[in-house]
Design an enzyme around this catalytic site. Structure first.
Site, short mmCIF file in Angstrom:
data_model
loop_
_atom_site.label_atom_id
_atom_site.label_comp_id
_atom_site.label_asym_id
_atom_site.label_seq_id
_atom_site.Cartn_x
_atom_site.Cartn_y
_atom_site.Cartn_z
N GLU A 196 44.18 -16.77 4.30
CA GLU A 196 45.01 -15.56 4.22
C GLU A 196 44.09 -14.35 4.13
O GLU A 196 43.03 -14.40 3.49
CB GLU A 196 45.94 -15.61 3.00
N LEU A 220 43.17 -10.88 2.57
CA LEU A 220 43.47 -10.15 1.34
C LEU A 220 42.95 -8.73 1.45
O LEU A 220 41.83 -8.51 1.92
CB LEU A 220 42.83 -10.86 0.14
N ASP A 274 28.92 -20.13 -7.01
CA ASP A 274 28.12 -19.14 -6.26
C ASP A 274 28.63 -17.74 -6.60
O ASP A 274 28.90 -16.93 -5.72
CB ASP A 274 28.24 -19.41 -4.76
P1 ADP Z 1 30.11 -15.76 4.03
O1 ADP Z 1 30.57 -17.18 3.89
O2 ADP Z 1 29.59 -15.45 5.39
O3 ADP Z 1 29.17 -15.31 2.91
P2 ADP Z 1 32.37 -14.47 2.67
O4 ADP Z 1 33.37 -15.55 2.41
O5 ADP Z 1 31.54 -14.05 1.51
O6 ADP Z 1 31.43 -14.84 3.93
O7 ADP Z 1 33.16 -13.22 3.28
C1 ADP Z 1 32.49 -12.09 3.81
C2 ADP Z 1 33.20 -10.79 3.40
O8 ADP Z 1 34.52 -10.78 3.90
C3 ADP Z 1 33.34 -10.69 1.88
O9 ADP Z 1 32.28 -9.98 1.31
C4 ADP Z 1 34.66 -9.97 1.69
O10 ADP Z 1 34.46 -8.58 1.64
C5 ADP Z 1 35.44 -10.31 2.92
N1 ADP Z 1 36.44 -11.36 2.66
C6 ADP Z 1 36.22 -12.62 2.20
N2 ADP Z 1 37.36 -13.33 2.13
C7 ADP Z 1 38.35 -12.50 2.54
C8 ADP Z 1 39.77 -12.63 2.70
N3 ADP Z 1 40.40 -13.77 2.43
N4 ADP Z 1 40.45 -11.56 3.15
C9 ADP Z 1 39.82 -10.40 3.45
N5 ADP Z 1 38.50 -10.20 3.34
C10 ADP Z 1 37.76 -11.23 2.89
#
Ligand code: ADP
Length: 291
Positions: free
Chosen positions: A93, A95, A195
């Protein structure tokens, strides 16, 4: 079909929602490409990687589900994952994050999450920390778990990656003396994010805290708190909220370096550079506690 059509099909099968045209890249991820897709009435957040990244995404889905089942801190709901045209993808989803939120509530919710326990340390499956494998084979002895599955694993990788003999030697000495840091402290297996640096938390528009991108396992709760301190970014309210709900042991101030050494070694193994010097300093500081 192109990759986005295939992902759109998978999203439709999982949710019944059709995508609109257009997608926007999102910055901020260390490891994967991130994209926002718009659906009818609902948006999706998609991470993509090479096909080899599928196992990593499957473990992330399992981790998000484990955290969600604790009913404590909000995590994004995973929708589906798979491989399309040679690329692994993970859909969850979308967010809408805002700049700030209720940090004290995050502290209290994290403490509640850490109350979720089970018999052994580790987890039912391995996952990754950044892009490095993280081995979670269960163990009933926390010190042995931290020594073998966490620190020794990273020290061995560091040696393969050409770290200095000095770091290797100090590592051996530290691993031999690990018990001393736990002489009057017996951690229980706690559900961990695994993490929890500042880039892996955020707040919704109403201030509700969210944590994401986990590397879940059951371990000493101090390991999660230590990582919040490693690169900064968590406020005093967060720590006050956590300690009010569940005070930390007096020995945390020393052990946190033992826990963050794992992540600093991992950064050396992923990125090289100055992380070696930082790991070396941390070892020296910890060894000074033993002498
Ligand atoms: P990675 O696995 O490449 O480190 P992340 O899961 O940390 O990626 O996500 C990268 C960026 O995307 C995060 O820093 C956050 O700002 C944004 N993000 C992560 N999850 C969501 C989400 N479900 N909805 C919107 N933005 C998200």
């Amino acid at each position: 079909m192109d990759i986005w059509q295939l992902i759109g099909e998978d999203i439709f099968n999982a949710t019944g929602i059709r995508l609109r045209d257009g997608r926007a890249s999102i910055g901020g991820g260390d490891i994967n490409q991130a994209v926002r897709l718009q659906g009818e009435g609902r948006d999706f957040f998609v991470k993509t990687n090479t096909a080899r990244g599928l196992a990593m995404f499957e473990a992330e889905v399992a981790g998000l589900r484990e955290l969600a089942a604790s009913n404590t801190v909000r995590v994004p709901e995973p929708i589906c994952c798979g491989v399309a045209n040679g690329h692994a993808y993970l859909v969850m989803e979308f967010l809408n994050f805002s700049r700030s939120g209720d940090a004290a509530l995050l502290g209290r919710q994290l403490a509640a999450m850490h109350r979720v326990s089970r018999k052994d340390f580790g987890w039912d499956r391995d996952n990754t920390i950044g892009s490095t494998p993280q081995i979670n084979t269960s163990h009933n002895d926390w010190v042995a778990f931290w020594r073998e599955r966490r620190l020794r694993f990273q020290f061995d990788l560091a040696r393969d990656n050409g770290c200095s003999g000095n770091l290797s030697r100090h590592g051996e000495e530290l691993l031999d003396g690990l018990d001393s840091f736990f002489s009057d402290y017996r951690p229980q297996p706690a559900l961990l994010h695994g993490d929890l640096w500042s880039g892996n938390h955020g707040y919704l528009r109403d201030g509700a805290p969210v944590i994401f991108d986990p590397a879940v396992y059951y371990g000493d709760r101090e390991a999660d708190i230590a990582m919040t301190e490693l690169f900064g970014g968590f406020s005093a309210d967060f720590y006050a909220g956590y300690r009010e709900a569940w005070p930390l042991d007096a020995g945390y101030g020393v052990r946190k370096h033992l826990y963050n050494l794992y992540h600093v070694l991992n950064h050396f193994n992923m990125f090289g550079g100055s992380y070696q010097g930082q790991a070396q300093q941390m070892c020296e500081r910890l060894l000074a506690e033993l002498h």
